[in-house]
Design an enzyme around this catalytic site. Structure first.
Site, PDB file in Angstrom:
ATOM      1  N   ARG A 144       0.793  -1.231   0.000  1.00 55.81           N
ATOM      2  CA  ARG A 144       0.000   0.000   0.000  1.00 55.81           C
ATOM      3  C   ARG A 144       0.822   1.276   0.000  1.00 55.81           C
ATOM      4  O   ARG A 144       0.553   2.203  -0.777  1.00 55.81           O
ATOM      5  CB  ARG A 144      -0.895   0.065   1.249  1.00 55.81           C
ATOM      6  CG  ARG A 144      -2.165  -0.642   1.156  1.00 55.81           C
ATOM      7  CD  ARG A 144      -2.519  -1.251   2.499  1.00 55.81           C
ATOM      8  NE  ARG A 144      -1.657  -2.392   2.701  1.00 55.81           N
ATOM      9  CZ  ARG A 144      -1.962  -3.606   2.253  1.00 55.81           C
ATOM     10  NH1 ARG A 144      -3.110  -3.817   1.687  1.00 55.81           N
ATOM     11  NH2 ARG A 144      -1.115  -4.608   2.408  1.00 55.81           N
ATOM     12  N   THR A 145       1.804   1.341   0.876  1.00 55.41           N
ATOM     13  CA  THR A 145       2.541   2.607   1.006  1.00 55.41           C
ATOM     14  C   THR A 145       3.298   2.884  -0.285  1.00 55.41           C
ATOM     15  O   THR A 145       3.303   4.005  -0.794  1.00 55.41           O
ATOM     16  CB  THR A 145       3.491   2.544   2.216  1.00 55.41           C
ATOM     17  OG1 THR A 145       2.752   2.055   3.343  1.00 55.41           O
ATOM     18  CG2 THR A 145       4.051   3.914   2.537  1.00 55.41           C
ATOM     19  N   LYS A 197      27.930  -3.510  -3.455  1.00 53.84           N
ATOM     20  CA  LYS A 197      29.375  -3.337  -3.662  1.00 53.84           C
ATOM     21  C   LYS A 197      29.998  -2.632  -2.474  1.00 53.84           C
ATOM     22  O   LYS A 197      31.162  -2.236  -2.516  1.00 53.84           O
ATOM     23  CB  LYS A 197      29.610  -2.500  -4.926  1.00 53.84           C
ATOM     24  CG  LYS A 197      29.072  -3.120  -6.194  1.00 53.84           C
ATOM     25  CD  LYS A 197      29.291  -2.156  -7.364  1.00 53.84           C
ATOM     26  CE  LYS A 197      28.153  -2.227  -8.350  1.00 53.84           C
ATOM     27  NZ  LYS A 197      28.088  -1.049  -9.206  1.00 53.84           N
ATOM     28  N   ARG A 241      11.396   3.610   2.953  1.00 53.52           N
ATOM     29  CA  ARG A 241      11.002   2.657   3.996  1.00 53.52           C
ATOM     30  C   ARG A 241      12.163   1.709   4.234  1.00 53.52           C
ATOM     31  O   ARG A 241      12.709   1.142   3.282  1.00 53.52           O
ATOM     32  CB  ARG A 241       9.774   1.860   3.571  1.00 53.52           C
ATOM     33  CG  ARG A 241       9.538   0.652   4.469  1.00 53.52           C
ATOM     34  CD  ARG A 241       8.294  -0.091   4.138  1.00 53.52           C
ATOM     35  NE  ARG A 241       7.115   0.653   4.535  1.00 53.52           N
ATOM     36  CZ  ARG A 241       5.906   0.105   4.652  1.00 53.52           C
ATOM     37  NH1 ARG A 241       5.731  -1.183   4.422  1.00 53.52           N
ATOM     38  NH2 ARG A 241       4.871   0.834   5.007  1.00 53.52           N
ATOM     39  N   HIS A 298       5.534   5.583  11.463  1.00 52.70           N
ATOM     40  CA  HIS A 298       4.979   5.515  10.109  1.00 52.70           C
ATOM     41  C   HIS A 298       4.102   6.769   9.948  1.00 52.70           C
ATOM     42  O   HIS A 298       2.874   6.689   9.942  1.00 52.70           O
ATOM     43  CB  HIS A 298       4.159   4.228   9.978  1.00 52.70           C
ATOM     44  CG  HIS A 298       3.832   3.825   8.572  1.00 52.70           C
ATOM     45  ND1 HIS A 298       4.029   4.645   7.477  1.00 52.70           N
ATOM     46  CD2 HIS A 298       3.281   2.667   8.087  1.00 52.70           C
ATOM     47  CE1 HIS A 298       3.627   4.009   6.377  1.00 52.70           C
ATOM     48  NE2 HIS A 298       3.178   2.810   6.727  1.00 52.70           N
TER      49      HIS A 298
HETATM   50  N1   CP Z   1      -0.200  -0.005   5.918  1.00 52.84           N
HETATM   51  C1   CP Z   1       0.985  -0.267   5.302  1.00 52.84           C
HETATM   52  O1   CP Z   1       2.038   0.338   5.626  1.00 52.84           O
HETATM   53  O2   CP Z   1       0.887  -1.218   4.331  1.00 52.84           O
HETATM   54  P1   CP Z   1       2.099  -1.758   3.446  1.00 52.84           P
HETATM   55  O3   CP Z   1       3.063  -2.421   4.395  1.00 52.84           O
HETATM   56  O4   CP Z   1       1.483  -2.700   2.455  1.00 52.84           O
HETATM   57  O5   CP Z   1       2.753  -0.565   2.798  1.00 52.84           O
END
Ligand code: CP
Length: 325
Positions: A57-58, A86, A107, A140
């Site tokens: 999703r993110t 490397k 992320r 998050h």
């Molecule tokens: N809610 C969320 O962060 O979903 P993903 O891990 O699929 O990005």
């Protein structure tokens, strides 16, 4: 707004502005003319999506938000395809991204990496904004923003988020979504939180200290049944098994006690909502999807509009869609 790293910096006026921007983008996109206007907003901007921890999703909502706004995107999702194999350092990798793009959305499995990347920008000639799209089990922030947007939309007719009772259930210790959402609650008057978790996965003391500091009342219980009738929103989370050690701590939890299905629905207020950051495990029965109170599919779509709003704000394009473009 430059970097988006820590949800604690968000104040109510900015949250309200981002929600209004998300709605504006969402409504504009419904017509061809509006969609074209959105695509003309940021056509000279480029984004790097550096996602070395799994995401559906993110990643997709940021990627599509960029494209909706006319931005171009590059991505690294598998570090084995980058020069990190490397031996290139994290710092040099981030600096390299900043040579090519105008924003880094990242992320990582490790906590604090996005903050480290943002810090790095202070010392280079062409700094670009860094957006934390999930750092370790810690924070998050853009998920918390989309959660606020979902709560605000859901409670539009009933006084907004102020005064609501919000339950958070599941693995609260290692769930970065609920941790970040707690940090935004200081912006709403009269909110009460109910933490429903197994004792070994209770909300951590740093978040509770923040709630105490801002006088946000919360209670803790391992019994969903006790909490259900009082809730205006139930935010369900899965067991974060990816953080288990060799002892596989998650397996000791009786998940049935932290799950919602038809019997629990019958005890939930008629106008309450059920949220989940997704992906889900067995903690929400598929039968719940048919219930009008299930808000998680709308919630994930809200993510795309909120992330578009964040990008619009970062690049200062908000005035161009205030009243049409
Ligand atoms: N809610 C969320 O962060 O979903 P993903 O891990 O699929 O990005």
């Amino acid at each position: 707004m430059f970097h988006v790293i820590d949800p604690r910096v968000f104040e109510r006026p900015l949250l309200d502005e981002l929600c209004a921007l998300a709605t504006r983008a969402r409504l504009l996109a419904k017509s061809d003319t509006g969609a074209r206007a959105l695509r003309d907003l940021l056509p000279t901007r480029r984004a790097m999506l550096y996602f070395t921890q799994p995401s559906t999703r993110t990643f997709l909502s940021f990627n599509n938000a960029c494209h909706i706004l006319g931005m171009r995107t590059s991505e690294i999702r598998d570090p084995s395809t980058s020069s990190e194999v490397k031996g290139e350092s994290f710092e040099d990798s981030i600096r390299t991204f900043s040579s090519y793009v105008d924003v880094i959305i990242m992320r990582t499995k490790e906590s604090g990496r996005a903050a480290q990347a943002a810090q790095l920008m202070n010392g280079i000639p062409r700094p670009v904004p860094v957006i934390n799209a999930g750092s370790g089990s810690d924070q998050h922030p853009t998920q918390a923003l989309l959660d606020i947007y979902t709560l605000q939309r859901s409670f539009e007719e009933t006084g907004g988020i102020d005064g609501k009772v919000i339950g958070m259930m599941g693995d609260l210790k290692r769930g970065r979504t609920v941790r970040s959402l707690c940090y935004l609650m200081k912006n709403y008057r009269g909110v009460r939180l109910v933490f429903i978790a197994p004792e070994q996965f209770a909300m951590q003391s740093d978040v509770k200290a923040h709630l105490d500091e801002h006088r946000i009342p919360y209670t803790e219980t391992p019994r969903l049944d006790d909490a259900l009738p009082s809730l205006d929103a139930l935010y369900v989370t899965r067991m974060q098994t990816e953080w288990d050690t060799a002892a596989r701590e998650s397996q000791a939890v009786d998940l049935a006690r932290f799950s919602i299905g038809p019997p629990e629905l019958s005890r939930l207020k008629r106008d309450a909502i059920i949220m989940h950051p997704l992906p889900r495990g067995p903690e929400i029965a598929p039968a719940v999807d048919q219930d009008p109170r299930a808000m998680y599919w709308r919630q994930e779509r809200n993510g795309m509009w909120m992330r578009a709003a964040v990008l619009i704000k970062i690049f200062g394009a908000e005035d161009r869609i205030a009243d049409g473009t």
